[in-house]
Design an enzyme around this catalytic site. Structure first.
Site, PDB file in Angstrom:
ATOM      1  N   GLU A 208       5.119  -8.270   0.395  1.00 35.90           N
ATOM      2  CA  GLU A 208       3.818  -8.924   0.572  1.00 35.90           C
ATOM      3  C   GLU A 208       3.502  -9.857  -0.596  1.00 35.90           C
ATOM      4  OE1 GLU A 208       0.478  -6.436   1.678  1.00 35.90           O
ATOM      5  OE2 GLU A 208      -0.913  -8.125   1.519  1.00 35.90           O
TER       6      GLU A 208
ATOM      7  N   ASP B  13       0.367   4.064   7.582  1.00 32.04           N
ATOM      8  CA  ASP B  13       0.181   3.862   6.147  1.00 32.04           C
ATOM      9  C   ASP B  13      -0.275   5.151   5.494  1.00 32.04           C
ATOM     10  OD1 ASP B  13       0.679   1.557   4.703  1.00 32.04           O
ATOM     11  OD2 ASP B  13      -1.084   0.507   5.464  1.00 32.04           O
TER      12      ASP B  13
ATOM     13  N   LYS C 137       4.390   4.558   5.599  1.00 30.00           N
ATOM     14  CA  LYS C 137       4.583   3.451   4.644  1.00 30.00           C
ATOM     15  C   LYS C 137       3.844   3.779   3.346  1.00 30.00           C
ATOM     16  CE  LYS C 137       2.579  -0.787   5.150  1.00 30.00           C
ATOM     17  NZ  LYS C 137       1.741  -0.849   3.924  1.00 30.00           N
TER      18      LYS C 137
ATOM     19  N   ASP D 279      -3.642   0.721   6.537  1.00 29.63           N
ATOM     20  CA  ASP D 279      -4.920   1.136   5.951  1.00 29.63           C
ATOM     21  C   ASP D 279      -5.853  -0.072   5.827  1.00 29.63           C
ATOM     22  OD1 ASP D 279      -3.656  -0.097   3.834  1.00 29.63           O
ATOM     23  OD2 ASP D 279      -3.823   1.573   2.437  1.00 29.63           O
ATOM     24  N   SER D 280      -5.373  -1.246   6.258  1.00 28.11           N
ATOM     25  CA  SER D 280      -6.253  -2.417   6.408  1.00 28.11           C
ATOM     26  C   SER D 280      -7.377  -2.083   7.392  1.00 28.11           C
ATOM     27  CB  SER D 280      -5.455  -3.634   6.893  1.00 28.11           C
ATOM     28  OG  SER D 280      -4.658  -3.304   8.011  1.00 28.11           O
TER      29      SER D 280
HETATM   30  O1  KIV Z   1      -2.542  -2.183   5.726  1.00 27.30           O
HETATM   31  C1  KIV Z   1      -1.883  -3.065   6.273  1.00 27.30           C
HETATM   32  O2  KIV Z   1      -2.265  -3.610   7.303  1.00 27.30           O
HETATM   33  C2  KIV Z   1      -0.617  -3.453   5.630  1.00 27.30           C
HETATM   34  C3  KIV Z   1       0.132  -4.621   6.143  1.00 27.30           C
HETATM   35  C4  KIV Z   1      -0.572  -5.825   6.449  1.00 27.30           C
HETATM   36  C5  KIV Z   1       1.436  -4.838   5.494  1.00 27.30           C
HETATM   37  O3  KIV Z   1      -0.201  -2.808   4.727  1.00 27.30           O
END
Ligand code: KIV
Length: 264
Positions: free
Chosen positions: A182, A83, A113, A44-45
């Site tokens: 993390e 995510d 995730k 979700d980044s």
């Molecule tokens: O959203 C994301 O990219 C993440 C990772 C960097 C672990 O959760």
């Protein structure tokens, strides 16, 4: 050969490190998959690096499904983990199951995730019981940015440290196949890695995890709004792209592009 969730678990048993990268689109997913990355995380980044939001909180399930679908189409070998965005799993377990199911059914994800430890163990178990593999995520939780008061390293004090060890154990007992660690001290990540049987995937958690994950746009030198200490830049694509674009502009402006060979 297609990589599966049991393959990832086996990598820990065999002492093989697990490289993970984020992906958000078909073209990049294809490049990463061809390069041999075993796990593609549709993070979700994306809300930050693709949509320009300040944090990940605004990302929706429908957006994650769209991105996951694009990534899943680009991969042949890698496992695609999607995510679960903020508010898609924290309220009601039934809702979490439905959203996890949509990411698999509509997005083509093979796993999901979730951020959290003891507090979401029942949710993780419910999703795993549906047949959907879950990757846990503890330590610095981007979806809790306001609670943490920023993107701060977690687990520095004795009480916090114990809680993170309990969180890791809870995620493992709930049936997760792996867990992201993390933003925590390297010695704590080492202790967690040694105390759970599932692979730990570190980000800002030192070198003793079973695998590592980075945000693709960070490691390629594309995203510069935030540059965390733990990121290593493997390329400076921002420079490469800027130079290509300037070159193109100059050629168009001077009438050097298109040439005869580019015409019909
Ligand atoms: O959203 C994301 O990219 C993440 C990772 C960097 C672990 O959760």
């Amino acid at each position: 050969m297609k990589i599966t969730v049991p393959d990832i678990k086996r990598m820990k048993e065999e002492g093989r490190k697990i490289p993970v990268l984020t992906a958000y689109d078909y073209t990049m997913a294809k490049i990463l998959d061809n390069a041999g990355i075993p796990v593609l995380l549709v993070g979700d980044s994306a809300g930050m690096v693709c949509a320009g939001h300040e944090n990940t909180l605004q990302v929706t399930v429908d957006e994650m499904i769209y991105l996951t679908m694009a990534v899943a189409k680009g991969r042949r070998r890698a496992i695609v983990v999607a995510d679960m965005p903020f508010l898609s799993y924290q309220i009601i377990i039934e809702q979490a199951k439905m959203n996890a199911g949509r990411l698999v059914k509509e997005g083509g994800a093979e796993a999901v995730k979730l951020e959290g430890g003891e507090n979401i163990k029942d949710t993780i178990k419910a999703i795993v019981d549906m047949g959907i593999p879950v990757m846990g995520h503890i330590g610095l939780l981007p979806q809790s940015v306001h609670k943490m008061g920023g993107y701060k390293v977690q687990g520095k004090g004795r009480v916090e440290r114990k809680q993170l060890l309990r969180d890791a154990k809870a995620v493992e007992s709930a049936g997760a196949f792996s867990i992201v660690l993390e933003g925590m001290p390297a010695d704590l990540a080492k202790e967690i890695t040694g105390s759970v049987s599932i692979p730990t995937i570190g980000i800002g958690a030192g070198r003793h995890c079973d695998g590592q994950v980075l945000v693709l746009y960070d490691m390629l030198g594309l995203y510069g709004d935030i540059s965390p200490k733990f990121v290593k830049r493997y390329a400076n694509l921002k420079e490469v792209i800027t130079s290509a674009i300037r070159n193109y502009m100059e050629e168009v402006e001077n009438g050097r592009f298109p040439e005869k060979g580019h015409s019909f």
